[in-house]
Design a protein around this motif. Structure first.
Motif, PDB file in Angstrom:
ATOM      1  N   ASP A 101      -2.876 -21.865   5.830  1.00 39.49           N
ATOM      2  CA  ASP A 101      -3.076 -22.577   4.568  1.00 39.49           C
ATOM      3  C   ASP A 101      -2.266 -21.987   3.424  1.00 39.49           C
ATOM      4  OD1 ASP A 101      -4.845 -24.288   5.792  1.00 39.49           O
ATOM      5  OD2 ASP A 101      -6.614 -23.096   5.272  1.00 39.49           O
ATOM      6  N   LEU A 102      -1.639 -20.855   3.624  1.00 38.50           N
ATOM      7  CA  LEU A 102      -0.855 -20.231   2.567  1.00 38.50           C
ATOM      8  C   LEU A 102       0.579 -20.736   2.589  1.00 38.50           C
ATOM      9  CD1 LEU A 102      -2.040 -16.504   2.761  1.00 38.50           C
ATOM     10  CD2 LEU A 102      -2.955 -18.354   1.348  1.00 38.50           C
ATOM     11  N   SER A 103       1.209 -20.711   1.433  1.00 40.51           N
ATOM     12  CA  SER A 103       2.623 -21.082   1.366  1.00 40.51           C
ATOM     13  C   SER A 103       3.473 -19.959   1.936  1.00 40.51           C
ATOM     14  CB  SER A 103       3.015 -21.347  -0.087  1.00 40.51           C
ATOM     15  OG  SER A 103       2.990 -20.131  -0.831  1.00 40.51           O
ATOM     16  N   GLY A 104       4.745 -20.264   2.150  1.00 42.16           N
ATOM     17  CA  GLY A 104       5.632 -19.249   2.699  1.00 42.16           C
ATOM     18  C   GLY A 104       5.754 -18.040   1.786  1.00 42.16           C
ATOM     19  N   GLY A 105       5.855 -18.282   0.477  1.00 40.99           N
ATOM     20  CA  GLY A 105       5.951 -17.174  -0.465  1.00 40.99           C
ATOM     21  C   GLY A 105       4.691 -16.340  -0.509  1.00 40.99           C
ATOM     22  N   GLN A 106       3.539 -16.977  -0.429  1.00 42.02           N
ATOM     23  CA  GLN A 106       2.275 -16.240  -0.429  1.00 42.02           C
ATOM     24  C   GLN A 106       2.137 -15.388   0.827  1.00 42.02           C
ATOM     25  OE1 GLN A 106      -0.342 -19.596  -0.895  1.00 42.02           O
ATOM     26  NE2 GLN A 106      -0.567 -19.290  -3.101  1.00 42.02           N
ATOM     27  N   ARG A 107       2.496 -15.946   1.946  1.00 44.43           N
ATOM     28  CA  ARG A 107       2.436 -15.194   3.199  1.00 44.43           C
ATOM     29  C   ARG A 107       3.349 -13.968   3.121  1.00 44.43           C
ATOM     30  NH1 ARG A 107       1.130 -17.604   7.944  1.00 44.43           N
ATOM     31  NH2 ARG A 107       2.978 -16.672   8.899  1.00 44.43           N
ATOM     32  N   GLN A 108       4.550 -14.174   2.563  1.00 43.69           N
ATOM     33  CA  GLN A 108       5.497 -13.075   2.486  1.00 43.69           C
ATOM     34  C   GLN A 108       4.995 -11.976   1.551  1.00 43.69           C
ATOM     35  OE1 GLN A 108       7.642 -13.365   4.615  1.00 43.69           O
ATOM     36  NE2 GLN A 108       9.473 -12.194   4.214  1.00 43.69           N
ATOM     37  N   ARG A 109       4.354 -12.357   0.471  1.00 40.33           N
ATOM     38  CA  ARG A 109       3.841 -11.353  -0.461  1.00 40.33           C
ATOM     39  C   ARG A 109       2.692 -10.562   0.156  1.00 40.33           C
ATOM     40  NH1 ARG A 109       3.244 -14.823  -5.858  1.00 40.33           N
ATOM     41  NH2 ARG A 109       3.686 -16.546  -4.446  1.00 40.33           N
ATOM     42  N   LEU A 110       1.882 -11.222   0.981  1.00 41.06           N
ATOM     43  CA  LEU A 110       0.843 -10.481   1.704  1.00 41.06           C
ATOM     44  C   LEU A 110       1.475  -9.460   2.656  1.00 41.06           C
ATOM     45  CD1 LEU A 110      -1.987 -12.986   2.747  1.00 41.06           C
ATOM     46  CD2 LEU A 110      -2.150 -11.027   1.209  1.00 41.06           C
ATOM     47  N   ALA A 111       2.530  -9.873   3.335  1.00 33.67           N
ATOM     48  CA  ALA A 111       3.202  -8.957   4.251  1.00 33.67           C
ATOM     49  C   ALA A 111       3.843  -7.794   3.501  1.00 33.67           C
ATOM     50  CB  ALA A 111       4.254  -9.714   5.057  1.00 33.67           C
ATOM     51  N   ILE A 112       4.387  -8.070   2.326  1.00 35.53           N
ATOM     52  CA  ILE A 112       4.981  -7.005   1.515  1.00 35.53           C
ATOM     53  C   ILE A 112       3.899  -6.037   1.036  1.00 35.53           C
ATOM     54  CG2 ILE A 112       6.187  -6.529  -0.646  1.00 35.53           C
ATOM     55  CD1 ILE A 112       7.658  -9.235  -0.179  1.00 35.53           C
ATOM     56  N   ALA A 113       2.751  -6.578   0.619  1.00 35.29           N
ATOM     57  CA  ALA A 113       1.641  -5.711   0.207  1.00 35.29           C
ATOM     58  C   ALA A 113       1.187  -4.835   1.371  1.00 35.29           C
ATOM     59  CB  ALA A 113       0.483  -6.567  -0.304  1.00 35.29           C
ATOM     60  N   ARG A 114       1.179  -5.386   2.552  1.00 39.70           N
ATOM     61  CA  ARG A 114       0.809  -4.624   3.745  1.00 39.70           C
ATOM     62  C   ARG A 114       1.765  -3.452   3.957  1.00 39.70           C
ATOM     63  NH1 ARG A 114       0.560  -8.417   8.767  1.00 39.70           N
ATOM     64  NH2 ARG A 114       2.831  -8.414   8.536  1.00 39.70           N
ATOM     65  N   ALA A 115       3.069  -3.700   3.761  1.00 40.55           N
ATOM     66  CA  ALA A 115       4.059  -2.634   3.933  1.00 40.55           C
ATOM     67  C   ALA A 115       3.943  -1.591   2.828  1.00 40.55           C
ATOM     68  CB  ALA A 115       5.461  -3.242   3.948  1.00 40.55           C
ATOM     69  N   ILE A 116       3.655  -2.050   1.611  1.00 39.34           N
ATOM     70  CA  ILE A 116       3.492  -1.103   0.504  1.00 39.34           C
ATOM     71  C   ILE A 116       2.305  -0.187   0.757  1.00 39.34           C
ATOM     72  CG2 ILE A 116       2.887  -0.939  -1.944  1.00 39.34           C
ATOM     73  CD1 ILE A 116       4.526  -3.513  -2.376  1.00 39.34           C
ATOM     74  N   LEU A 117       1.210  -0.766   1.256  1.00 38.86           N
ATOM     75  CA  LEU A 117       0.011   0.030   1.509  1.00 38.86           C
ATOM     76  C   LEU A 117       0.258   1.080   2.590  1.00 38.86           C
ATOM     77  CD1 LEU A 117      -3.016   0.309   0.749  1.00 38.86           C
ATOM     78  CD2 LEU A 117      -3.523  -1.210   2.658  1.00 38.86           C
ATOM     79  N   ARG A 118       1.140   0.805   3.522  1.00 37.01           N
ATOM     80  CA  ARG A 118       1.416   1.766   4.597  1.00 37.01           C
ATOM     81  C   ARG A 118       2.027   3.051   4.052  1.00 37.01           C
ATOM     82  NH1 ARG A 118       1.212   1.769   9.944  1.00 37.01           N
ATOM     83  NH2 ARG A 118       2.727   2.894  11.216  1.00 37.01           N
ATOM     84  N   ASP A 119       2.815   2.915   2.969  1.00 42.51           N
ATOM     85  CA  ASP A 119       3.346   4.080   2.258  1.00 42.51           C
ATOM     86  C   ASP A 119       4.103   5.013   3.204  1.00 42.51           C
ATOM     87  OD1 ASP A 119       3.835   5.594   0.008  1.00 42.51           O
ATOM     88  OD2 ASP A 119       2.049   6.844   0.281  1.00 42.51           O
ATOM     89  N   ALA A 120       4.997   4.422   4.004  1.00 41.30           N
ATOM     90  CA  ALA A 120       5.792   5.216   4.944  1.00 41.30           C
ATOM     91  C   ALA A 120       7.063   5.698   4.264  1.00 41.30           C
ATOM     92  CB  ALA A 120       6.131   4.372   6.169  1.00 41.30           C
ATOM     93  N   PRO A 121       7.654   6.800   4.739  1.00 41.73           N
ATOM     94  CA  PRO A 121       8.861   7.328   4.090  1.00 41.73           C
ATOM     95  C   PRO A 121      10.108   6.472   4.296  1.00 41.73           C
ATOM     96  CG  PRO A 121       8.278   8.643   6.020  1.00 41.73           C
ATOM     97  CD  PRO A 121       7.142   7.707   5.781  1.00 41.73           C
ATOM     98  N   VAL A 122      10.100   5.576   5.285  1.00 36.77           N
ATOM     99  CA  VAL A 122      11.231   4.679   5.512  1.00 36.77           C
ATOM    100  C   VAL A 122      10.721   3.242   5.481  1.00 36.77           C
ATOM    101  CG1 VAL A 122      13.023   3.929   7.123  1.00 36.77           C
ATOM    102  CG2 VAL A 122      12.513   6.366   6.877  1.00 36.77           C
ATOM    103  N   LEU A 123      11.380   2.425   4.668  1.00 36.59           N
ATOM    104  CA  LEU A 123      10.980   1.028   4.498  1.00 36.59           C
ATOM    105  C   LEU A 123      12.069   0.134   5.064  1.00 36.59           C
ATOM    106  CD1 LEU A 123       8.800  -0.813   3.170  1.00 36.59           C
ATOM    107  CD2 LEU A 123      10.193  -0.765   1.091  1.00 36.59           C
TER     108      LEU A 123
END
Length: 662
Positions: free
Chosen positions: A554-576
């Motif tokens: 039900d989410l738009s493509g941009g919304q889905r992508q921002r959720l995925a980006i938030a997921r990567a930010i939360l991981r806080d890994a040294p290499v992105l």
């Protein structure tokens, strides 16, 4: 007796035919399409899922059908079964009791006829049991035996069903745990629909056998052979007639069975073709409607449906003739046995009770043969299912941790080095995705990977995540070769945002927390804010707790992508790793995300597969890939000044904006 036997034989044959219907030939490859044909990355899970058709659930490969002809694969279930000796012992005990009481019932009714009705009350057997002349006592004894047999059968069923459910639960867990550990190279060569079918359908077949069919088979073998022995003890003449009649029944089975089997298989092939066509059109229904091709789609599907109907009609005709022949032979044989038995009773050769016992025993034997036919069919199917499951459990990952993995130096800096790396995907060994690639990424540096489609950009991410190992050269992380690291330890240092990042069922918070399961609500909200996702998440019906459904459709493509980006930010890994992470965003959202990326990239290494000018301009270094090789590297200005591949790409992809930015 004659009315009961014919349905029993028909039941047996119906299962025989049903087994044939499960033996199908593959057609899915004809309609499979994968992203691997148009990009350098291997087919993803989503690509495989989209490529799978309804036919994958209906079909089984010919190789699998051949394997189902042997019961030996079932022996590989023993380690799962013998884990529960208590359930096995209880099942065995009540199985023996139930089989013994089943064979005791005909003897009990013999006593009822011979002793209860008074015809042979002075016989030794009647005096032995000393039940007197009260007819009710005999029937009460028979009812008691029947009740005990019912109780024993119920307990047998309970314990064996519990054992079957437990074994299947263990099998499913073991298989799924193993599947998660297999490298992506395994899934590049295996249909995802087939794997899921093994995990669900095949385990259900095994549950049917372990929890029911094997129990029925053992009990039936015991009661059938016991019944045959008692039949010969009662009257060897009648027993020989019954065996001859049974042999005659096999004639029509062999004469018509193969024909029915071939027609059943052909019908399933036609049905698989129809299902494949339907699935193909329905998955792309918008395209079908946009090009107004509904009439053609209906016509093609109608043709395959009619072809399926024609094959099924031929199978029905053959089976009808077979059933007519079987019914005639079975009924004629039963009448002949009863006729001969009646003359024996009149001549005093056997008693009426013995005749009654023989009829009941013959019914048990006939029913047992029918049940064994049914059970044999299920066992063969389960044997094939077991072998397919064991193939999965025996599959080994191409990527394994070394016996003594090295530890990354502390603190993690995030230096990445490719040295003369050459690689070809296992599914395409003759098409090299990378050829002698070398480059370095310094700690904290932002590097953009650019190049035409198929140049090898996504492949570098696949290798850095150690989904695959290169055939030549080496890749190091903070000076340690990736092959000397535990893949799980390596991947905890990396965070990735894919171009079409998959989301999972659950809430918005659950999808963000996928990057760090231990993160609290405040950290989840902060990551969403950094990814410019907080606003639209708060607008959802239940905010961060809103269930997004399967794949967050039900989410738009941009919304889905921002959720995925938030997921990567939360991981806080040294290499992105960013695989064109802003491709689905509008300009305003992209600007906000780029600002967030600039903040989080300050103290970590960032590799970006870039197709937008804004991403390229902010990179510390640009690596240009072309045909699997490093064509050039440098800053935007340096590369533009040198011309070549990058200048051409800049003009094609970025247009006049590249010159204006310069």
């Amino acid at each position: 007796m004659d009315q009961a036997a014919a349905p029993e034989i028909e039941l047996s044959l119906s299962y025989y035919i049903y087994d044939a219907k499960t033996q199908q030939s593959p057609k899915e490859q004809a309609i499979m399409t994968t992203a691997a044909q148009t990009r350098d990355a291997p087919p993803s899970q989503a690509d495989l899922d989209r490529g799978s058709s309804f036919a994958s659930e209906l079909e089984r490969d010919k190789e699998h059908r051949e394997k189902a002809r042997s019961v030996r694969p079932l022996a590989r279930l023993l380690p799962f079964i013998t884990r529960y000796p208590g359930l096995l012992a209880a099942f065995t005990f009540f199985l023996v009791i139930a089989a013994a009481l089943t064979l005791a019932l005909p003897a009990a009714f013999r006593l009822v006829v011979d002793c209860g009705f008074g015809a042979a009350r002075d016989a030794t057997v009647c005096k032995t049991f000393a039940l007197g002349s009260d007819l009710s006592a005999y029937f009460i004894a028979g009812v008691a035996v029947a009740a005990a047999q019912g109780a024993a059968s119920a307990l047998r069923y309970y314990y064996v069903s519990k054992l079957g459910e437990r074994v299947v639960a263990d099998l499913r867990r073991a298989t799924y745990d193993h599947l998660l550990g297999l490298s992506p190279g395994f899934y590049a060569d295996v249909r995802t629909g087939e794997v899921l079918s093994r995990l669900t359908t095949d385990t259900t077949l095994i549950q049917t056998v372990v929890g029911s069919s094997v129990s029925v088979a053992i009990r039936t073998v015991a009661t059938t052979f016991g019944a045959l022995l008692l039949m010969f003890a009662t009257s060897w003449q009648l027993s020989l007639m019954a065996l001859i009649g049974g042999a005659m029944v096999l004639g029509p089975v062999f004469l018509f069975g193969r024909r029915v089997q071939r027609l059943s298989r052909s019908g399933q092939d036609q049905l698989a073709d129809a299902s494949a066509r339907a699935g193909e059109a329905l998955r792309a229904v918008e395209t079908v409607q946009a090009f107004t091709r509904e009439p053609e789609a209906r016509a093609r599907f109608g043709e395959t449906v009619e072809a399926t109907y024609g094959v099924s009609l031929r199978r029905i005709r053959v089976r009808a003739v077979m059933m007519a022949a079987l019914s005639s032979i079975v009924l004629a044989g039963l009448i002949g046995i009863l006729w001969f038995g009646a003359t024996q009773v009149q001549a005093g050769g056997i008693s009426a009770g013995a005749m009654t016992q023989f009829v009941m025993l013959s019914f048990i034997a006939v029913a047992g043969v029918g049940m064994l036919t049914e059970t044999y069919t299920e066992v063969m199917r389960a044997a094939g299912a077991t072998e397919r499951l064991m193939e999965l459990l025996a599959a080994e990952s191409d990527i394994k941790p070394p016996a003594a993995p090295k530890r990354l130096p502390s603190p993690i800096r995030g230096r990445v080095s490719f040295r003369n790396v050459s690689f070809a995907y296992p599914s395409r060994p003759d098409a090299a995705a990378l050829k002698d690639v070398s480059f370095d990424v310094a700690p904290g540096e932002t590097v953009a990977l650019v190049g035409p489609s198929g140049a090898g950009k996504s492949t570098t991410f696949q290798l850095l995540l150690r989904f695959y190992d290169p055939q030549g050269g080496s890749i190091s992380f903070d000076g340690v070769d990736l092959r000397e690291l535990d893949p799980a330890d390596l991947r905890t240092r990396l965070s990735i945002v894919q171009q079409n990042a998959p989301l999972f069922s659950g809430s918005a918070a659950d999808n963000i927390r996928f990057g760090d399961p231990d993160a609290d609500d405040a950290a989840v909200r902060a990551a969403a804010r950094a990814a410019n996702a907080e606003g639209f998440i708060d607008a959802l019906p239940s905010g961060f707790d809103t269930a997004l459904g399967e794949d967050a459709g039900d989410l738009s493509g941009g919304q889905r992508q921002r959720l995925a980006i938030a997921r990567a930010i939360l991981r806080d890994a040294p290499v992105l790793l960013l695989d064109e992470a802003t491709s689905a965003l509008d300009s305003e959202s992209e600007a906000a995300i780029q600002e967030a990326f600039e903040r989080i990239s300050e103290d970590r290494t960032t590799l970006v597969i870039a197709h937008r000018l804004s991403t390229v301009l902010k990179a510390d270094k640009i690596i240009v890939l072309d045909d699997g090789r490093v064509a050039d590297q440098g800053t935007h200005a340096e590369l533009l000044a040198r011309g070549g591949v990058y200048a051409r790409l800049a003009e094609l992809q970025f247009g006049a904006g590249a010159q204006a930015a310069e």
